[in-house]
Design a protein around this motif. Structure first.
Motif, PDB file in Angstrom:
ATOM      1  N   CYS A 152      20.668  -6.188 -13.941  1.00 25.56           N
ATOM      2  CA  CYS A 152      18.957  -5.847 -13.780  1.00 25.56           C
ATOM      3  C   CYS A 152      19.654  -3.845 -14.418  1.00 25.56           C
ATOM      4  O   CYS A 152      20.786  -3.299 -14.070  1.00 25.56           O
ATOM      5  CB  CYS A 152      18.381  -5.004 -13.307  1.00 25.56           C
ATOM      6  SG  CYS A 152      17.409  -3.788 -13.670  1.00 25.56           S
ATOM      7  N   HIS A 153      19.774  -4.385 -16.136  1.00 22.88           N
ATOM      8  CA  HIS A 153      20.322  -2.322 -16.469  1.00 22.88           C
ATOM      9  C   HIS A 153      19.706  -1.339 -16.053  1.00 22.88           C
ATOM     10  O   HIS A 153      20.612  -0.016 -16.565  1.00 22.88           O
ATOM     11  CB  HIS A 153      20.796  -2.727 -18.056  1.00 22.88           C
ATOM     12  CG  HIS A 153      18.894  -2.910 -18.732  1.00 22.88           C
ATOM     13  ND1 HIS A 153      18.870  -1.431 -19.272  1.00 22.88           N
ATOM     14  CD2 HIS A 153      18.186  -3.698 -18.326  1.00 22.88           C
ATOM     15  CE1 HIS A 153      16.884  -1.744 -19.508  1.00 22.88           C
ATOM     16  NE2 HIS A 153      16.662  -3.065 -18.775  1.00 22.88           N
ATOM     17  N   VAL A 154      18.298  -1.276 -15.519  1.00 27.18           N
ATOM     18  CA  VAL A 154      18.409  -0.104 -14.982  1.00 27.18           C
ATOM     19  C   VAL A 154      19.044   0.788 -14.432  1.00 27.18           C
ATOM     20  O   VAL A 154      19.664   1.805 -13.684  1.00 27.18           O
ATOM     21  CB  VAL A 154      16.474  -0.596 -14.171  1.00 27.18           C
ATOM     22  CG1 VAL A 154      16.200   1.025 -14.248  1.00 27.18           C
ATOM     23  CG2 VAL A 154      15.887  -1.008 -15.864  1.00 27.18           C
ATOM     24  N   PHE A 164      14.033   3.721  -9.526  1.00 24.40           N
ATOM     25  CA  PHE A 164      13.167   2.323  -9.609  1.00 24.40           C
ATOM     26  C   PHE A 164      14.232   1.516  -8.461  1.00 24.40           C
ATOM     27  O   PHE A 164      15.131   1.711  -7.882  1.00 24.40           O
ATOM     28  CB  PHE A 164      14.348   1.689 -10.804  1.00 24.40           C
ATOM     29  CG  PHE A 164      14.163   0.718 -10.682  1.00 24.40           C
ATOM     30  CD1 PHE A 164      12.975   0.454 -11.705  1.00 24.40           C
ATOM     31  CD2 PHE A 164      15.034  -0.647 -11.414  1.00 24.40           C
ATOM     32  CE1 PHE A 164      12.303  -1.081 -12.767  1.00 24.40           C
ATOM     33  CE2 PHE A 164      14.865  -1.546 -12.230  1.00 24.40           C
ATOM     34  CZ  PHE A 164      13.350  -2.045 -12.580  1.00 24.40           C
ATOM     35  N   PRO A 167      14.388  -5.259  -8.962  1.00 25.25           N
ATOM     36  CA  PRO A 167      13.882  -6.257  -9.243  1.00 25.25           C
ATOM     37  C   PRO A 167      13.262  -6.912  -7.878  1.00 25.25           C
ATOM     38  O   PRO A 167      11.869  -7.330  -7.866  1.00 25.25           O
ATOM     39  CB  PRO A 167      14.579  -7.617 -10.466  1.00 25.25           C
ATOM     40  CG  PRO A 167      16.100  -6.620 -10.496  1.00 25.25           C
ATOM     41  CD  PRO A 167      15.131  -5.268 -10.229  1.00 25.25           C
ATOM     42  N   CYS A 199      11.423  -0.895 -15.400  1.00 16.84           N
ATOM     43  CA  CYS A 199      11.656  -2.455 -16.108  1.00 16.84           C
ATOM     44  C   CYS A 199      11.357  -2.759 -17.397  1.00 16.84           C
ATOM     45  O   CYS A 199       9.884  -2.108 -18.049  1.00 16.84           O
ATOM     46  CB  CYS A 199      10.626  -3.708 -15.492  1.00 16.84           C
ATOM     47  SG  CYS A 199      10.758  -5.356 -16.476  1.00 16.84           S
ATOM     48  N   ASN A 200      12.084  -3.265 -18.535  1.00 20.29           N
ATOM     49  CA  ASN A 200      11.484  -3.392 -20.253  1.00 20.29           C
ATOM     50  C   ASN A 200      11.386  -5.329 -20.087  1.00 20.29           C
ATOM     51  O   ASN A 200      12.227  -5.686 -21.472  1.00 20.29           O
ATOM     52  CB  ASN A 200      11.784  -3.160 -20.757  1.00 20.29           C
ATOM     53  CG  ASN A 200      13.556  -2.516 -21.010  1.00 20.29           C
ATOM     54  OD1 ASN A 200      14.375  -3.262 -19.843  1.00 20.29           O
ATOM     55  ND2 ASN A 200      14.692  -2.125 -21.824  1.00 20.29           N
ATOM     56  N   ILE A 201      10.933  -5.619 -19.201  1.00 26.84           N
ATOM     57  CA  ILE A 201      11.313  -7.061 -18.947  1.00 26.84           C
ATOM     58  C   ILE A 201      11.953  -7.846 -19.901  1.00 26.84           C
ATOM     59  O   ILE A 201      12.420  -8.546 -20.809  1.00 26.84           O
ATOM     60  CB  ILE A 201      10.267  -7.371 -20.008  1.00 26.84           C
ATOM     61  CG1 ILE A 201       8.904  -6.490 -19.689  1.00 26.84           C
ATOM     62  CG2 ILE A 201       9.409  -8.594 -19.565  1.00 26.84           C
ATOM     63  CD1 ILE A 201       7.094  -6.662 -19.825  1.00 26.84           C
ATOM     64  N   THR A 202      13.544  -7.572 -19.823  1.00 23.74           N
ATOM     65  CA  THR A 202      15.012  -8.299 -20.443  1.00 23.74           C
ATOM     66  C   THR A 202      15.028  -9.965 -19.783  1.00 23.74           C
ATOM     67  O   THR A 202      15.836 -10.315 -20.339  1.00 23.74           O
ATOM     68  CB  THR A 202      16.267  -7.231 -19.886  1.00 23.74           C
ATOM     69  OG1 THR A 202      16.324  -7.141 -18.687  1.00 23.74           O
ATOM     70  CG2 THR A 202      15.872  -6.195 -20.896  1.00 23.74           C
ATOM     71  N   LYS A 203      14.511  -9.673 -18.815  1.00 21.99           N
ATOM     72  CA  LYS A 203      14.441 -10.754 -17.564  1.00 21.99           C
ATOM     73  C   LYS A 203      16.314 -11.447 -17.513  1.00 21.99           C
ATOM     74  O   LYS A 203      16.073 -12.753 -16.981  1.00 21.99           O
ATOM     75  CB  LYS A 203      14.618 -12.095 -18.785  1.00 21.99           C
ATOM     76  CG  LYS A 203      12.502 -11.932 -18.489  1.00 21.99           C
ATOM     77  CD  LYS A 203      11.826 -13.778 -19.572  1.00 21.99           C
ATOM     78  CE  LYS A 203      10.296 -11.953 -20.252  1.00 21.99           C
ATOM     79  NZ  LYS A 203       9.439 -14.181 -20.091  1.00 21.99           N
ATOM     80  N   CYS A 204      17.252 -10.563 -17.623  1.00 24.68           N
ATOM     81  CA  CYS A 204      18.174 -11.327 -16.638  1.00 24.68           C
ATOM     82  C   CYS A 204      18.108 -11.393 -15.041  1.00 24.68           C
ATOM     83  O   CYS A 204      18.686 -12.103 -15.172  1.00 24.68           O
ATOM     84  CB  CYS A 204      18.942  -9.867 -17.333  1.00 24.68           C
ATOM     85  SG  CYS A 204      18.994  -9.508 -18.880  1.00 24.68           S
ATOM     86  N   CYS A 205      17.092 -10.332 -14.466  1.00 25.91           N
ATOM     87  CA  CYS A 205      16.575 -10.520 -13.278  1.00 25.91           C
ATOM     88  C   CYS A 205      16.996 -12.534 -12.713  1.00 25.91           C
ATOM     89  O   CYS A 205      16.983 -13.390 -12.177  1.00 25.91           O
ATOM     90  CB  CYS A 205      16.059  -9.637 -12.359  1.00 25.91           C
ATOM     91  SG  CYS A 205      14.349  -9.403 -13.357  1.00 25.91           S
ATOM     92  N   THR A 216      10.564 -12.012 -13.604  1.00 35.02           N
ATOM     93  CA  THR A 216       9.998 -11.305 -14.438  1.00 35.02           C
ATOM     94  C   THR A 216       8.320 -11.629 -15.141  1.00 35.02           C
ATOM     95  O   THR A 216       7.774 -11.024 -14.584  1.00 35.02           O
ATOM     96  CB  THR A 216      10.941 -10.996 -16.338  1.00 35.02           C
ATOM     97  OG1 THR A 216      12.101 -10.981 -15.485  1.00 35.02           O
ATOM     98  CG2 THR A 216      10.351 -10.371 -16.190  1.00 35.02           C
ATOM     99  N   ILE A 220       6.660  -9.590 -11.599  1.00 29.38           N
ATOM    100  CA  ILE A 220       6.376  -7.709 -12.551  1.00 29.38           C
ATOM    101  C   ILE A 220       5.788  -7.727 -13.793  1.00 29.38           C
ATOM    102  O   ILE A 220       5.107  -7.023 -13.124  1.00 29.38           O
ATOM    103  CB  ILE A 220       8.407  -7.747 -13.249  1.00 29.38           C
ATOM    104  CG1 ILE A 220       9.165  -7.675 -11.823  1.00 29.38           C
ATOM    105  CG2 ILE A 220       8.048  -5.730 -13.735  1.00 29.38           C
ATOM    106  CD1 ILE A 220      10.859  -7.445 -12.817  1.00 29.38           C
TER     107      ILE A 220
HETATM  108 FE1  F3S Z   1      15.233  -5.393 -15.022  1.00 26.45          FE
HETATM  109 FE2  F3S Z   1      14.856  -7.588 -14.779  1.00 26.45          FE
HETATM  110 FE3  F3S Z   1      13.252  -5.298 -15.620  1.00 26.45          FE
HETATM  111  S1  F3S Z   1      16.265  -7.278 -15.418  1.00 26.45           S
HETATM  112  S2  F3S Z   1      14.499  -4.376 -16.445  1.00 26.45           S
HETATM  113  S3  F3S Z   1      14.186  -5.991 -13.939  1.00 26.45           S
HETATM  114  S4  F3S Z   1      12.674  -7.702 -16.407  1.00 26.45           S
END
Ligand code: F3S
Ligand code: SF4
Ligand code: FES
Length: 245
Positions: A152-154, A164, A167, A199-205, A216, A220
């Motif tokens: 997660c980039h955060v 934060f 996830p 979380c801006n919902i990038t879905k990498c998690c 996500t 989330i």
């Molecule tokens: Fe991080 Fe997953 Fe949200 S990768 S930005 S917690 S959707």
């Protein structure tokens, strides 16, 4: 036919100081990256630090980065990666590196302790509806590998560890919040302490979760909706003002 040899570039070092060291192993049938690392440890470099336990994708302790992506060392087959010529193996990078393939993931346990535990004023055993039980099944599959936290980039890029929870802990919060017998109030924590809004919902998690939890969509987003309902609905906002919380 002749045995195939695979080039493994394993990150060796302590703390942030280190570099990749190249090893070679003979590819064996069904070999996973953990087998390859343990073979190198047994035959060429006895001091490689690597964490593992179950070798069966259950304990979550062997998570590391393979070719820059978080993976379970015990679940990733060498033959699927060998065609690229070399395989890079390193520690999880969103946490402080201790040595070689081992990172210090203890921050996650601190976050975990900060989440209000299950609380019910009713006595077990509980009577529950099937649809509730199903919703509770998915988050319980988590093996705490922390690969979602790593990607997660955060956390990884923006280092928001203070604001934060990541996830994995929205999965945990979702289980608690959706449990029909739990009567603890965590929404304020989820918004303010755990920072679900970051979380801006990038879905990498979701992409890296080895047990397939739709982090996500199923954890989330429902928590974001509950927070929005509670905090951004004008009627509820006014009620909270009146109640003083
Ligand atoms: Fe991080 Fe997953 Fe949200 S990768 S930005 S917690 S959707
Ligand atoms: Fe690992 Fe999935 Fe649990 Fe995250 S939610 S810690 S990726 S098992
Ligand atoms: Fe347990 Fe890989 S050793 S998950």
């Amino acid at each position: 036919g002749p045995k195939r040899r695979v080039k493994m570039k394993i990150w060796r070092g302590e703390g942030e100081e280190g570099r990749e060291v190249e090893y070679e192993v003979e590819l064996a049938e069904g070999m996973v990256v953990l087998d390859a690392v343990l073979k190198i440890q047994a035959e060429q470099a006895g001091d490689i630090a690597v964490r593992w336990n179950c070798k069966a994708a259950h304990c979550g302790s062997c998570s590391a980065e393979i070719n820059g992506r978080p993976k379970l060392l015990c679940k990733t087959r060498v033959d699927e990666l060998a065609d690229a010529g070399e395989i890079h193996v390193g520690p999880l990078r969103a946490f402080p590196v201790i040595k070689d393939l081992v990172s210090d993931v203890s921050w996650n346990y601190d976050v975990s302790r900060g989440i209000k535990p299950f609380h019910s004023s009713e006595q077990a055993p509980f009577t529950m509806y099937e649809e509730d039980v199903e919703r509770l099944y998915e988050p319980k599959k988590c093996i705490e590998c922390f690969m979602c936290q790593d990607v997660c980039h955060v956390l990884r890029t923006h280092h928001k560890h203070e604001e934060f929870a990541g996830p994995r802990f929205f999965v945990r919060n979702q289980w608690l919040e959706m449990h029909p017998m739990d009567d603890e109030d965590r929404l304020r924590d989820i918004k303010e302490k755990d920072g679900v809004g970051l979380c801006n919902i990038t879905k990498c998690c979701t992409e890296v979760c080895p047990v397939g939890i739709k982090i996500t969509d199923n954890s989330i987003i429902p928590l974001k909706e509950r927070v929005a309902d509670e905090y951004y609905d004008p009627a509820k906002w006014l009620m909270r003002k009146i109640r003083g919380r």
